[in-house]
Design an enzyme around this catalytic site. Structure first.
Site, PDB file in Angstrom:
ATOM      1  N   LYS A  88       0.841  -1.214   0.000  1.00 52.02           N
ATOM      2  CA  LYS A  88       0.000   0.000   0.000  1.00 52.02           C
ATOM      3  C   LYS A  88       0.869   1.256   0.000  1.00 52.02           C
ATOM      4  O   LYS A  88       0.638   2.189  -0.759  1.00 52.02           O
ATOM      5  CB  LYS A  88      -0.939   0.017   1.222  1.00 52.02           C
ATOM      6  CG  LYS A  88      -1.916  -1.143   1.253  1.00 52.02           C
ATOM      7  CD  LYS A  88      -2.873  -1.062   2.426  1.00 52.02           C
ATOM      8  CE  LYS A  88      -2.217  -1.196   3.779  1.00 52.02           C
ATOM      9  NZ  LYS A  88      -1.547  -2.494   4.023  1.00 52.02           N
TER      10      LYS A  88
ATOM     11  N   ARG B 296      -0.926  -9.925  12.497  1.00 47.54           N
ATOM     12  CA  ARG B 296      -1.535  -8.849  11.690  1.00 47.54           C
ATOM     13  C   ARG B 296      -2.278  -9.420  10.487  1.00 47.54           C
ATOM     14  O   ARG B 296      -3.338  -8.912  10.108  1.00 47.54           O
ATOM     15  CB  ARG B 296      -0.446  -7.868  11.222  1.00 47.54           C
ATOM     16  CG  ARG B 296       0.042  -6.955  12.336  1.00 47.54           C
ATOM     17  CD  ARG B 296       1.389  -6.328  12.032  1.00 47.54           C
ATOM     18  NE  ARG B 296       1.390  -5.527  10.829  1.00 47.54           N
ATOM     19  CZ  ARG B 296       2.480  -5.237  10.110  1.00 47.54           C
ATOM     20  NH1 ARG B 296       3.664  -5.691  10.483  1.00 47.54           N
ATOM     21  NH2 ARG B 296       2.383  -4.506   9.036  1.00 47.54           N
TER      22      ARG B 296
ATOM     23  N   ARG C 118      12.093  -5.203   5.331  1.00 52.06           N
ATOM     24  CA  ARG C 118      11.648  -3.805   5.229  1.00 52.06           C
ATOM     25  C   ARG C 118      12.401  -2.904   6.206  1.00 52.06           C
ATOM     26  O   ARG C 118      12.562  -3.224   7.381  1.00 52.06           O
ATOM     27  CB  ARG C 118      10.142  -3.696   5.510  1.00 52.06           C
ATOM     28  CG  ARG C 118       9.707  -2.238   5.635  1.00 52.06           C
ATOM     29  CD  ARG C 118       8.256  -1.997   5.478  1.00 52.06           C
ATOM     30  NE  ARG C 118       7.441  -2.650   6.488  1.00 52.06           N
ATOM     31  CZ  ARG C 118       6.116  -2.608   6.484  1.00 52.06           C
ATOM     32  NH1 ARG C 118       5.467  -1.975   5.525  1.00 52.06           N
ATOM     33  NH2 ARG C 118       5.433  -3.219   7.423  1.00 52.06           N
TER      34      ARG C 118
ATOM     35  N   ARG D 162      10.440  -1.776  11.670  1.00 49.29           N
ATOM     36  CA  ARG D 162       9.248  -1.596  12.496  1.00 49.29           C
ATOM     37  C   ARG D 162       9.149  -2.716  13.517  1.00 49.29           C
ATOM     38  O   ARG D 162       9.355  -3.881  13.182  1.00 49.29           O
ATOM     39  CB  ARG D 162       7.994  -1.577  11.600  1.00 49.29           C
ATOM     40  CG  ARG D 162       7.763  -0.234  10.969  1.00 49.29           C
ATOM     41  CD  ARG D 162       6.657  -0.211   9.943  1.00 49.29           C
ATOM     42  NE  ARG D 162       5.437  -0.911  10.284  1.00 49.29           N
ATOM     43  CZ  ARG D 162       4.350  -0.899   9.500  1.00 49.29           C
ATOM     44  NH1 ARG D 162       4.359  -0.216   8.359  1.00 49.29           N
ATOM     45  NH2 ARG D 162       3.278  -1.564   9.846  1.00 49.29           N
TER      46      ARG D 162
END
Ligand code: G5P
Ligand code: MG
Length: 225
Positions: free
Chosen positions: A17, A170, A126, A159
């Site tokens: 996203k 999640r 990431r 993160r």
């Protein structure tokens, strides 16, 4: 004046996203509002909201609706004269209902459909630049200098909710709470689903579709003059 374009982008955690949003805002000159970026920046600044939401976010749980809804609506209010792209909100049916009750305009819901195996692998690699929301991936789009943001040179972080067990949690929450809202918007004929393994494959499809949408809206506005 051109009519305003209001878009939502939905998809599982790690579906791209943020990555696709940055391409959309550049191509179509929209404002990008990401509920996750907004919460993370509050956490970093240790604001009242940040202190309240920190544990939910790091554990991969959804933040209570009233907290996130208030801050997202406030930001949307500031963008009342702009075209925008909303990323990460709404996340469940009650957040959809709030947007409905506020009569928030929505022209298209972009739904990213990426296989879960691909997602788990992506999130391990990431790195982010929290102040800007810029996202990197050591394999897909590495920073020019390892560990540093391309624009500011500031340090990148991972993160806390990208550890493998939190990612699994999640994805489960996404299946249970977020997927039903696709049906909600599909029943209003607003959803377009893009399926594929990579953002580079999906991007030209999304770009073409949004150019058509924008042209149609502009033609409609001209016809109404
Ligand atoms: P967020 O911030 O909304 P998520 O979990 O929805 O977070 P996330 O993790 O930010 O989504 P994304 O934006 O979909 O993922 O994906 P991305 O960052 O662009 O891409 C993921 C990685 O893959 C990056 O490293 C990128 O470079 C790489 N990548 C992209 N494309 C490719 C590709 O083609 N190939 C490869 N190899 N890599 C690629 O929400 C976080 C938390 O905030 C709270 C919740 O606690 C939530 O868990 N929250 C809310 N709570 C309640 N209600 C809401 N509305 C909330 N919104 C946020
Ligand atoms: Mg994101």
């Amino acid at each position: 004046m051109a009519s305003k374009l209001r878009l939502f982008i939905l998809g599982a955690p790690g579906s791209g996203k943020g990555t696709i949003s940055s391409r959309i805002v550049k191509e179509f000159r929209l404002s990008h509002l990401s509920s996750g970026d907004l919460l993370r920046s509050n956490i970093q600044q240790k604001s009242d909201l940040g202190l309240k939401v920190k544990d939910f976010v790091s554990k991969g749980q959804l933040v209570p609706d009233d907290l996130v809804t208030r801050v997202v609506l406030q930001e949307l209010q500031k963008l009342s004269k702009s075209s925008w792209l909303l990323d990460g909100f709404p996340r469940n049916l009650s957040q959809c209902k709030v947007l409905e009750s506020q009569r928030v305009q929505v022209d298209r819901v972009i739904n990213l459909n990426v296989p879960f195996e691909e997602i788990v692998n992506r999130l391990k690699h990431r790195w982010i630049h929290p102040p800007s929301g810029r996202v990197y991936n050591l394999e897909f789009n590495p920073p020019k200098v390892p560990g540093k943001d391309d624009v500011t040179g500031e340090p990148l972080i991972q993160r806390p909710d990208d550890s493998e067990d939190v990612v699994t949690k999640r994805l489960k929450i996404y299946e249970e709470q977020t997927k039903p809202i696709i049906e909600f918007y599909a029943s209003k004929n607003l959803v377009e689903t893009f399926t594929g393994n990579t953002s580079d494959y999906l991007w030209p499809l999304i770009k073409n579709s949004l150019h058509t949408l924008r042209n149609d809206k502009e033609n409609e506005a001209l016809a109404l003059r």
